[in-house]
Every structure is written in structure tokens, then in C-alpha cells.
Write an enzyme that holds these catalytic residues in place. Structure first.
Site, PDB file in Angstrom:
ATOM      1  N   LYS A  33      38.523  14.978 -76.161  1.00 55.47           N
ATOM      2  CA  LYS A  33      37.874  15.021 -77.471  1.00 55.47           C
ATOM      3  C   LYS A  33      37.263  13.679 -77.826  1.00 55.47           C
ATOM      4  O   LYS A  33      37.947  12.652 -77.797  1.00 55.47           O
ATOM      5  CB  LYS A  33      38.918  15.415 -78.533  1.00 55.47           C
ATOM      6  CG  LYS A  33      38.384  15.515 -79.945  1.00 55.47           C
ATOM      7  CD  LYS A  33      37.443  16.691 -80.148  1.00 55.47           C
ATOM      8  CE  LYS A  33      36.734  16.631 -81.487  1.00 55.47           C
ATOM      9  NZ  LYS A  33      37.330  17.458 -82.516  1.00 55.47           N
ATOM     10  N   HIS A  51      44.066  22.517 -85.256  1.00 55.81           N
ATOM     11  CA  HIS A  51      44.960  21.397 -85.583  1.00 55.81           C
ATOM     12  C   HIS A  51      46.336  21.959 -85.915  1.00 55.81           C
ATOM     13  O   HIS A  51      46.472  22.729 -86.873  1.00 55.81           O
ATOM     14  CB  HIS A  51      44.430  20.612 -86.780  1.00 55.81           C
ATOM     15  CG  HIS A  51      43.101  19.995 -86.535  1.00 55.81           C
ATOM     16  ND1 HIS A  51      42.945  18.734 -85.998  1.00 55.81           N
ATOM     17  CD2 HIS A  51      41.841  20.480 -86.710  1.00 55.81           C
ATOM     18  CE1 HIS A  51      41.655  18.461 -85.868  1.00 55.81           C
ATOM     19  NE2 HIS A  51      40.957  19.509 -86.286  1.00 55.81           N
ATOM     20  N   HIS A 107      33.207  15.703 -81.782  1.00 58.16           N
ATOM     21  CA  HIS A 107      33.067  15.730 -83.241  1.00 58.16           C
ATOM     22  C   HIS A 107      31.683  15.137 -83.493  1.00 58.16           C
ATOM     23  O   HIS A 107      31.506  13.919 -83.448  1.00 58.16           O
ATOM     24  CB  HIS A 107      34.162  14.926 -83.947  1.00 58.16           C
ATOM     25  CG  HIS A 107      34.032  15.018 -85.437  1.00 58.16           C
ATOM     26  ND1 HIS A 107      34.867  15.767 -86.223  1.00 58.16           N
ATOM     27  CD2 HIS A 107      33.090  14.516 -86.277  1.00 58.16           C
ATOM     28  CE1 HIS A 107      34.473  15.703 -87.476  1.00 58.16           C
ATOM     29  NE2 HIS A 107      33.389  14.938 -87.539  1.00 58.16           N
ATOM     30  N   HIS A 153      39.532  25.619 -81.254  1.00 55.86           N
ATOM     31  CA  HIS A 153      39.612  24.311 -81.952  1.00 55.86           C
ATOM     32  C   HIS A 153      40.640  24.455 -83.073  1.00 55.86           C
ATOM     33  O   HIS A 153      40.372  25.076 -84.094  1.00 55.86           O
ATOM     34  CB  HIS A 153      38.244  23.921 -82.531  1.00 55.86           C
ATOM     35  CG  HIS A 153      38.248  22.598 -83.250  1.00 55.86           C
ATOM     36  ND1 HIS A 153      37.327  21.613 -82.967  1.00 55.86           N
ATOM     37  CD2 HIS A 153      39.034  22.091 -84.228  1.00 55.86           C
ATOM     38  CE1 HIS A 153      37.551  20.568 -83.746  1.00 55.86           C
ATOM     39  NE2 HIS A 153      38.580  20.840 -84.533  1.00 55.86           N
ATOM     40  N   HIS A 212      32.690  22.672 -84.106  1.00 50.36           N
ATOM     41  CA  HIS A 212      32.458  23.040 -85.509  1.00 50.36           C
ATOM     42  C   HIS A 212      31.050  22.685 -85.996  1.00 50.36           C
ATOM     43  O   HIS A 212      30.885  21.884 -86.908  1.00 50.36           O
ATOM     44  CB  HIS A 212      33.527  22.463 -86.436  1.00 50.36           C
ATOM     45  CG  HIS A 212      33.932  21.028 -86.164  1.00 50.36           C
ATOM     46  ND1 HIS A 212      33.031  20.009 -85.996  1.00 50.36           N
ATOM     47  CD2 HIS A 212      35.158  20.468 -86.048  1.00 50.36           C
ATOM     48  CE1 HIS A 212      33.690  18.887 -85.797  1.00 50.36           C
ATOM     49  NE2 HIS A 212      34.976  19.145 -85.816  1.00 50.36           N
ATOM     50  N   ASP A 230      39.062  25.354 -86.405  1.00 48.50           N
ATOM     51  CA  ASP A 230      39.268  24.050 -87.044  1.00 48.50           C
ATOM     52  C   ASP A 230      40.243  24.181 -88.211  1.00 48.50           C
ATOM     53  O   ASP A 230      40.142  23.435 -89.184  1.00 48.50           O
ATOM     54  CB  ASP A 230      37.928  23.446 -87.488  1.00 48.50           C
ATOM     55  CG  ASP A 230      38.047  21.957 -87.799  1.00 48.50           C
ATOM     56  OD1 ASP A 230      39.026  21.332 -87.371  1.00 48.50           O
ATOM     57  OD2 ASP A 230      37.146  21.440 -88.486  1.00 48.50           O
TER      58      ASP A 230
HETATM   59  C1  NCD Z   1      40.287  17.776 -89.379  1.00 48.90           C
HETATM   60  C2  NCD Z   1      41.716  17.309 -89.603  1.00 48.90           C
HETATM   61  O1  NCD Z   1      42.194  17.364 -90.746  1.00 48.90           O
HETATM   62  O2  NCD Z   1      42.368  16.880 -88.645  1.00 48.90           O
HETATM   63  N1  NCD Z   1      39.622  17.887 -90.649  1.00 48.90           N
HETATM   64  C3  NCD Z   1      38.556  18.655 -90.921  1.00 48.90           C
HETATM   65  O3  NCD Z   1      38.035  18.573 -92.039  1.00 48.90           O
HETATM   66  N2  NCD Z   1      38.053  19.480 -90.043  1.00 48.90           N
HETATM   67  C4  NCD Z   1      39.602  16.848 -88.450  1.00 48.90           C
HETATM   68  C5  NCD Z   1      38.282  17.370 -87.923  1.00 48.90           C
HETATM   69  O4  NCD Z   1      38.244  18.309 -87.138  1.00 48.90           O
HETATM   70  O5  NCD Z   1      37.241  16.819 -88.304  1.00 48.90           O
HETATM   71 ZN    ZN Z   2      38.993  19.739 -86.194  1.00 46.52          ZN
END
Ligand code: NCD
Ligand code: ZN
Length: 346
Positions: A99, A15, A136, A13, A174, A247
Site C-alpha cells: 500500500k 480497515h 491512496h 479494501h 477508493h 474502505d
Molecule cells: C481510512 C482510515 O480511517 O484508516 N480513512 C478513510 O477516510 N478512508 C484511511 C483511508 O483509507 O484513507
Molecule cells: Zn482505506
């Protein structure tokens, strides 16, 4: 000096964003991880197979010379998602998961799902073809306290969905609660949960006591200590239903240190060293490889990575950069708040 060699890990996971931020953060992950499940919450989101193919190409183009890293693409489920497009993107090998963002739950989720019944035909198709849904797992109902949103999601959304579609493969993304850890362990081969590095390290006091610490604010928000301990127990248990999804979610400092700060902890840089310390502290170093490298691959039906990652335990605590500098601006690296003696070799 103690050394630990594990199979090269996967981050299930992650970003990466796009443009200058992608360019800045991708080397941090590619340095240690062979593959990652790439979150689709760009602006605009990665909705179609064509969007995912174009985003994968941008990620591959941003890789540093010589880096070997495979992005595992996902689609962002909307109420307009076409089941046939999802199935084709899966059949081609491009897309590894879809997702579910409940609309309004987190960063860039306004285009997410409001009414699950409107995407049921897509979920049925996914159940048929064995394509996992990554959730999520938070309700967004304003009446529900933010600290209760995960537990309420499990009871009112996830469990009814799994009863209706038991063949649907689900990753609870998460997880932050003992309820999440307990539920994930009851689902058999079709259910798993990712756990982040930061939720093994911080509870809500770290974020709120002695002043508000925006770099510890993420979603789902860190809970009380008993939940953190439940996550530690789950991650170090050796059970295949739990695996790493960092995450790691970069936001520039200007947007974290803000009157309405963004959610997300950036952990790509030091995740593996912190995890080695956490697993050592819990007497579970032997379970690190399962958590970070093999359980996730097995759930996703991927071959285990051939390469390895070597970690050395040093005599002195290791220093991490406080920030990385990206073309989009500085991004603060997660501070675990305790000494980390482990160092990733190479
Ligand atoms: C994530 C993001 O910034 O894209 N933020 C986070 O706090 N984890 C989005 C997510 O996974 O909820
Ligand atoms: Zn995330």
C-alpha cells in the site's frame, strides 16, 4: 419475495484496526465476506513481512467461533522498505499487495512515502514479481484543493509512474472522481480501481448541507454529484477493472464527533444490503456479483469463492443498527439516507 444469490463477496479494501476495535468490527465483515484485503495503517504500521504475519494471526484469533474468513495481508510502503522482505512475504503467499500512502494523506499515513524515487527499487521488484501496488491516490501538496487531490495525483504521480513501470500492477483505491473512473478503464490488465459503498451513495452535499455530518467525512472526501454518478456508472458497468473495496474504516464516535474529526465511514455492517439496493435502483442487479465477488478475485489471481451469499428483497425497508458497540467504544454504522429493502439472509 425476490431473492438474489451471488458468490460470496470479497472486500478488497478494509480497515480492521487492532485490539478491542478489531474484536468488535471483524464479525461485521466475516458475516458476509469470505476474504478481505486488510489495510496496514495501524499504529505502528504493518511494514515488514513479520509484522504482517503477526497481524494476520491476531485477526484469525479474533474471529468468532465458526466464522470462515481469510485476511489478505498488505504491507505499508515506507522509504525504508526492503525489496527482498517484500518479495519473500509475497513468495510465501502471505502478502497480496503493498500500500502506498503519500505521507500525510489520511489516517496514520505520517510514515508514508514523501519521495517516490526513494521506493523505486521496491516498485521495480514488485513489477517483476507481479505484486500489486494499492494507491491512496491523493497528492498532499498544501496548495492543491482537497477536492482536486485525486485528479492531480493521477496526472502528476500515477500516470508518470505507470509510464515508467508499465508492468507494475496497480489498484487505484477508493476512487471518488470521474477522472479516476475514466483513467482506471484505460489501463488494461495491469490497472483496476476499487469503489466504496459510501461513494456510490453520498456526494459532498450529504456531508455539508444543513449542518456538518461527521459520519459522512472520509478520505478521499466525497465529491460533487456528477462524480458520484460517474462512480455508479462504473460500478454497475460490469467492467472487470472496477470492484468493491468498502474502505470500511471504524473510528469511535468520540473521535468522529470532534472538533478535528477522524476520516472514515463504517459500512461493514450494511454494505451488501445497500449495494443490492443501489444496483437494483440502477437496473443492474445482474452486475452485483461481478463487482462484489468476481472482478477483484480475478485481478488478484485468487480463485473465486466457492460459497454463496443470499439476499432477499423485503416488502418493508430494513432497519440497521445505528451503532455497534465495541470494546473501544461505540461506532456509528453508515446511514445511506434512503430505504433499503434488501436483507442478507443467514
Ligand atoms: C481510512 C482510515 O480511517 O484508516 N480513512 C478513510 O477516510 N478512508 C484511511 C483511508 O483509507 O484513507
Ligand atoms: Zn482505506
Amino acid at each position: 419475495m425476490q431473492t438474489l444469490t451471488i458468490r460470496r463477496p470479497d472486500d478488497m479494501h478494509l480497515h480492521l484496526r487492532d485490539g478491542a476495535m478489531l474484536q468488535g468490527v471483524l464479525p461485521e465483515t466475516a458475516r458476509h465476506f469470505a476474504r478481505a484485503i486488510i489495510m496496514p495503517n495501524l499504529v505502528p504500521p504493518v511494514v515488514t513481512g513479520a509484522d504482517a504475519a503477526a497481524y494476520r494471526d491476531r485477526i484469525l484469533a479474533a474471529l468468532p467461533a465458526g466464522a470462515v474468513f481469510e485476511p489478505l495481508m498488505t504491507l505499508y510502503l515506507t522509504e525504508d522498505t526492503k525489496a527482498d522482505d517484500v518479495a519473500a512475504a509475497h513468495a510465501s503467499g502471505l502478502v497480496k499487495a503493498v500500500k502506498l500512502y503519500p505521507a500525510g494523506a489520511t489516517t496514520n499515513s505520517h510514515g508514508g512515502v514523501r519521495d517516490l524515487s526513494r521506493v523505486m527499487h521496491v516498485l521495480e521488484k514488485m513489477a517483476d514479481i507481479g505484486l500489486p501496488l494499492c494507491t491512496h491516490g491523493e497528492v498532499t501538496t498544501p496548495e492543491v484543493d482537497i477536492f482536486d487531490r485525486e485528479a492531480v495525483f493521477i496526472d502528476t504521480v500515477l500516470d508518470p509512474l505507470r509510464r515508467r513501470l508499465p508492468e507494475l500492477r496497480v489498484v487505484m483505491e477508493h476512487i471518488t472522481t470521474s477522472q479516476g473512473a475514466d483513467y482506471a478503464a484505460t489501463g488494461g490488465a495491469n490497472l483496476a480501481a476499487t469503489i466504496t459503498t459510501h461513494h456510490l451513495v453520498i456526494n459532498r452535499n450529504h456531508m455539508l448541507v444543513g449542518g456538518i455530518r461527521p459520519h459522512y467525512y472520509c478520505l478521499p472526501v466525497a465529491k460533487r454529484e456528477s462524480h458520484r454518478l460517474a462512480l455508479r456508472k462504473a460500478a454497475t458497468s460490469g467492467k472487470p477493472c472496477y470492484f468493491l473495496g468498502t474502505d470500511s474504516a471504524p473510528h469511535v464516535d468520540a473521535l468522529k464527533e470532534h472538533a478535528c474529526g477522524c476520516a472514515g465511514c463504517f459500512t461493514a455492517t450494511n454494505t451488501m444490503a445497500i449495494l443490492a439496493q443501489v444496483f437494483e435502483d440502477d437496473g443492474a442487479l445482474g452486475q452485483l456479483e461481478g463487482f462484489a465477488a468476481t472482478h477483484g478475485a480475478a485481478f488478484y489471481g485468487l480463485p473465486p469463492n466457492a460459497g454463496t451469499l443470499q439476499l432477499d428483497r423485503r416488502e418493508t425497508a430494513q432497519a440497521f443498527p445505528e451503532k455497534i458497540i465495541t470494546g473501544a467504544g461505540p461506532v456509528t454504522v453508515f446511514d445511506p439516507g434512503f430505504p433499503v429493502y434488501w436483507h442478507v439472509a443467514g
